[in-house]
Design a protein around this motif. Structure first.
Motif, short mmCIF file in Angstrom:
data_model
loop_
_atom_site.label_atom_id
_atom_site.label_comp_id
_atom_site.label_asym_id
_atom_site.label_seq_id
_atom_site.Cartn_x
_atom_site.Cartn_y
_atom_site.Cartn_z
N ILE A 62 1.83 -2.03 23.04
CA ILE A 62 1.12 -3.04 22.41
C ILE A 62 0.57 -2.65 21.03
CG2 ILE A 62 -0.48 -4.76 22.86
CD1 ILE A 62 0.38 -4.99 25.89
N PHE A 63 -0.31 -1.64 21.39
CA PHE A 63 -1.32 -1.38 20.44
C PHE A 63 -0.83 -0.18 19.46
CE2 PHE A 63 -4.06 -2.84 23.67
CZ PHE A 63 -4.88 -3.89 22.89
N SER A 64 0.56 0.44 19.60
CA SER A 64 0.95 1.45 18.98
C SER A 64 2.32 1.22 18.39
CB SER A 64 0.76 2.83 19.58
OG SER A 64 -0.29 3.33 20.00
N TYR A 65 3.14 0.56 19.20
CA TYR A 65 4.46 0.36 18.50
C TYR A 65 4.60 -0.91 18.09
CZ TYR A 65 5.78 4.93 20.28
OH TYR A 65 5.52 6.35 20.37
N LEU A 66 4.36 -2.12 18.84
CA LEU A 66 4.53 -3.49 18.38
C LEU A 66 3.81 -3.75 17.15
CD1 LEU A 66 5.61 -5.98 19.46
CD2 LEU A 66 3.30 -6.54 20.56
N PRO A 67 2.57 -2.88 16.56
CA PRO A 67 1.98 -3.52 15.35
C PRO A 67 3.06 -2.96 14.03
CG PRO A 67 0.54 -2.68 16.75
CD PRO A 67 1.74 -2.58 17.55
N LEU A 68 4.00 -2.08 14.60
CA LEU A 68 4.76 -1.56 13.61
C LEU A 68 5.72 -2.48 12.74
CD1 LEU A 68 6.15 1.85 14.89
CD2 LEU A 68 4.35 1.60 13.28
N TRP A 69 5.84 -3.57 13.19
CA TRP A 69 6.53 -4.86 12.38
C TRP A 69 5.79 -5.06 11.16
CZ3 TRP A 69 5.01 -9.40 11.05
CH2 TRP A 69 3.68 -10.02 11.78
N GLY A 70 4.51 -4.81 11.36
CA GLY A 70 3.68 -5.37 10.17
C GLY A 70 3.75 -4.40 8.73
N TRP A 71 4.60 -3.31 9.02
CA TRP A 71 5.15 -2.45 7.96
C TRP A 71 5.85 -3.26 6.92
CZ3 TRP A 71 6.18 3.35 9.24
CH2 TRP A 71 5.05 3.99 9.64
N THR A 72 6.54 -4.23 7.42
CA THR A 72 7.49 -5.13 6.33
C THR A 72 6.61 -5.78 5.29
OG1 THR A 72 7.01 -7.12 8.15
CG2 THR A 72 9.15 -5.66 8.38
N MET A 73 5.08 -5.93 5.52
CA MET A 73 4.51 -6.43 4.69
C MET A 73 4.24 -5.52 3.15
SD MET A 73 1.07 -8.19 6.25
CE MET A 73 0.37 -6.62 6.90
N ALA A 74 4.70 -4.33 3.35
CA ALA A 74 4.48 -3.32 2.22
C ALA A 74 5.77 -3.55 1.32
CB ALA A 74 4.64 -2.08 2.65
N ALA A 294 -7.65 1.92 0.81
CA ALA A 294 -6.96 0.61 1.45
C ALA A 294 -7.98 -0.52 1.90
CB ALA A 294 -6.09 1.13 2.67
N LEU A 295 -9.06 -0.35 2.31
CA LEU A 295 -9.96 -1.38 2.51
C LEU A 295 -10.60 -2.08 1.36
CD1 LEU A 295 -11.69 -2.76 4.65
CD2 LEU A 295 -13.43 -0.96 4.56
N ASN A 296 -11.01 -1.24 0.17
CA ASN A 296 -11.44 -1.70 -0.62
C ASN A 296 -10.50 -2.25 -1.83
OD1 ASN A 296 -14.21 -0.76 0.10
ND2 ASN A 296 -13.75 1.26 -1.02
N TYR A 297 -9.34 -1.61 -1.93
CA TYR A 297 -8.19 -2.18 -3.09
C TYR A 297 -7.21 -2.87 -2.31
CZ TYR A 297 -10.92 0.77 -6.36
OH TYR A 297 -11.82 1.34 -7.30
N GLY A 298 -7.28 -3.03 -1.04
CA GLY A 298 -6.26 -3.67 -0.49
C GLY A 298 -6.58 -5.16 0.32
N ILE A 299 -7.26 -4.74 1.45
CA ILE A 299 -7.86 -6.01 2.17
C ILE A 299 -8.83 -6.76 1.64
CG2 ILE A 299 -8.89 -6.49 4.44
CD1 ILE A 299 -7.27 -3.89 5.65
N ASN A 300 -9.77 -6.11 1.01
CA ASN A 300 -11.10 -6.89 0.60
C ASN A 300 -10.69 -7.66 -0.69
OD1 ASN A 300 -12.79 -5.60 2.30
ND2 ASN A 300 -13.69 -4.37 0.98
N LEU A 301 -9.65 -7.37 -1.27
CA LEU A 301 -9.11 -7.75 -2.53
C LEU A 301 -7.91 -8.95 -2.12
CD1 LEU A 301 -8.99 -5.15 -5.37
CD2 LEU A 301 -10.91 -6.99 -4.68
N GLY A 302 -7.38 -9.07 -1.12
CA GLY A 302 -6.47 -9.93 -0.35
C GLY A 302 -5.15 -9.41 -0.74
N ARG A 303 -5.05 -8.07 -1.08
CA ARG A 303 -3.84 -7.42 -1.29
C ARG A 303 -3.27 -6.76 -0.33
NH1 ARG A 303 -4.99 -3.58 -6.27
NH2 ARG A 303 -2.81 -3.62 -6.58
N PHE A 304 -2.82 -7.77 0.73
CA PHE A 304 -2.56 -6.95 2.10
C PHE A 304 -1.24 -5.94 2.09
CE2 PHE A 304 -4.45 -11.24 2.81
CZ PHE A 304 -5.43 -10.74 3.48
N SER A 305 -0.25 -6.45 1.10
CA SER A 305 0.82 -5.63 1.15
C SER A 305 0.43 -4.21 0.39
CB SER A 305 2.16 -6.46 -0.16
OG SER A 305 2.26 -7.40 0.58
N TYR A 306 -0.38 -4.16 -0.61
CA TYR A 306 -0.81 -2.82 -1.15
C TYR A 306 -1.47 -2.14 -0.17
CZ TYR A 306 -2.59 0.18 -4.96
OH TYR A 306 -2.69 1.30 -5.69
#
Length: 338
Positions: A62-74, A294-306
């Motif tokens: 659940i916590f290590s393999y299932l979240p890998l589908w989120g890699w598609t966002m890149a 990744a936190l400053n230039y990705g999530i905080n700026l709404g650039r989730f794919s980056y």
């Protein structure tokens, strides 16, 4: 009574295997399904162990393999309000942008520098400390030192950052007070405002916090060494230094190798708590690491794919380093951890 040559020949042939007499021995046939039966027998005998491991397998999935589908966002221009099929696919554009950003290489430098310093000092110091504790003869003092040394591991990095900042402060900081009292400096040093000092401050803080905890593993490995080797070496007149060099260190070599390989695997993923809490705007060029980037230039700026692209780069490099270190270790020692 003499036996005839024919009788003697028959008696001799009776003791010779069929393959030697010219008759090839038939290979023994195993019944079909015998290996499967042995496997199910083993499963049935250890069924309680398998039942106990099921919750941990589910947790890892659940916590290590299932979240890998989120890699598609890149590979998308991800928008939270849209479903997966409505997202715009951009291919490797996020990775191209990542490798063209000069800030990325500055952050990668900081990450590798602090990680290498952590491996060199944070890996050697626990081994040295474990050997020193093992050589102590007073059990009460040994247990006291061991307890005091691993207590900082349970202290939050928020508290540790506050302590370090206060110790290095120019206003009542004990470090500056000592330096001035010893006439080493004429005025307080602004440690937390000097970028060139930041890597050393983080490394020293990490060593103080984790040395005692990491020492437990090496002490357990030293305990498993056969004590008869030490007794035999003392009979031969070996000094304590020779015992450490020829018995203790070789005895924990496999443990050192496993932990070293695991440390190499985390070379570019050393977290961001230490850097985030100890850093400030004056030392950003030295404190920012990949996770913080990744936190400053990705999530905080709404650039989730980056931000996801940075995470994928981090994970792939970690896996590559892990397999490379394991391959080198296997080639040198004929042993492997995987």
């Amino acid at each position: 009574m003499e036996s005839s040559p024919e009788t003697a020949s028959n008696n001799a042939n009776a003791t010779i295997p069929g393959s030697i007499r010219g008759r090839p021995r038939k290979p023994r046939r195993t019944k079909p399904g015998r290996s499967q039966k042995g496997l199910w027998d083993s499963v049935r005998q250890q069924k309680y162990l398998y039942f106990m491991s099921i919750p941990f397998v589910i947790w890892v999935f659940i916590f290590s393999y299932l979240p890998l589908w989120g890699w598609t966002m890149a590979f998308q221009n991800y928008k939270p309000a849209k479903s997966l099929l409505e997202q715009k696919w951009v291919g490797f554009d996020n990775f191209i942008e990542l490798f063209q950003d000069e800030r990325f290489y500055l952050v990668l430098r900081n990450t590798l520098a602090m990680s290498l310093m952590g491996i060199v000092f944070g890996f050697v110091v626990p081994i040295f400390f474990a050997i020193l504790l093992n050589e102590l003869r007073g059990m009460m003092f040994k247990r006291f030192v061991q307890t005091v040394s691993y207590l900082p591991h349970f202290v939050s990095w928020v508290v540790v950052a506050g302590l370090v900042t206060k110790l290095l402060s120019i206003d009542g900081g004990i470090v500056n007070d000592i330096l001035i009292a010893l006439h080493i400096v004429d005025e307080p040093i602004q440690f937390m405002a000097k970028g060139s000092w930041f890597w050393y401050i983080v490394t020293a803080s990490d060593i103080w916090k984790e040395t005692g905890w990491n020492t437990i593993i090496y002490l357990a490995a030293i305990t498993g060494i056969d004590q008869e080797q030490y007794e035999a070496s003392r009979v031969d007149g070996a000094s304590r230094w020779r015992q450490i060099w020829h018995i203790t260190l070789p005895g924990i070599r496999s443990t050192i190798a496993v932990l070293f390989i695991m440390a190499i695997g985390h070379l570019v993923s050393n977290g961001f708590e230490k850097q985030f809490l100890l850093g400030n705007s004056l030392v950003t060029d030295y404190s920012e690491v990949l996770d913080l980037y990744a936190l400053n230039y990705g999530i905080n700026l709404g650039r989730f794919s980056y931000g996801t692209a940075i995470g994928i780069f981090n994970s792939l490099v970690s896996i590559l380093l892990l397999f490379t270190a394991n391959g080198i270790f296997k080639k040198l020692t004929k042993e492997s951890i995987m």
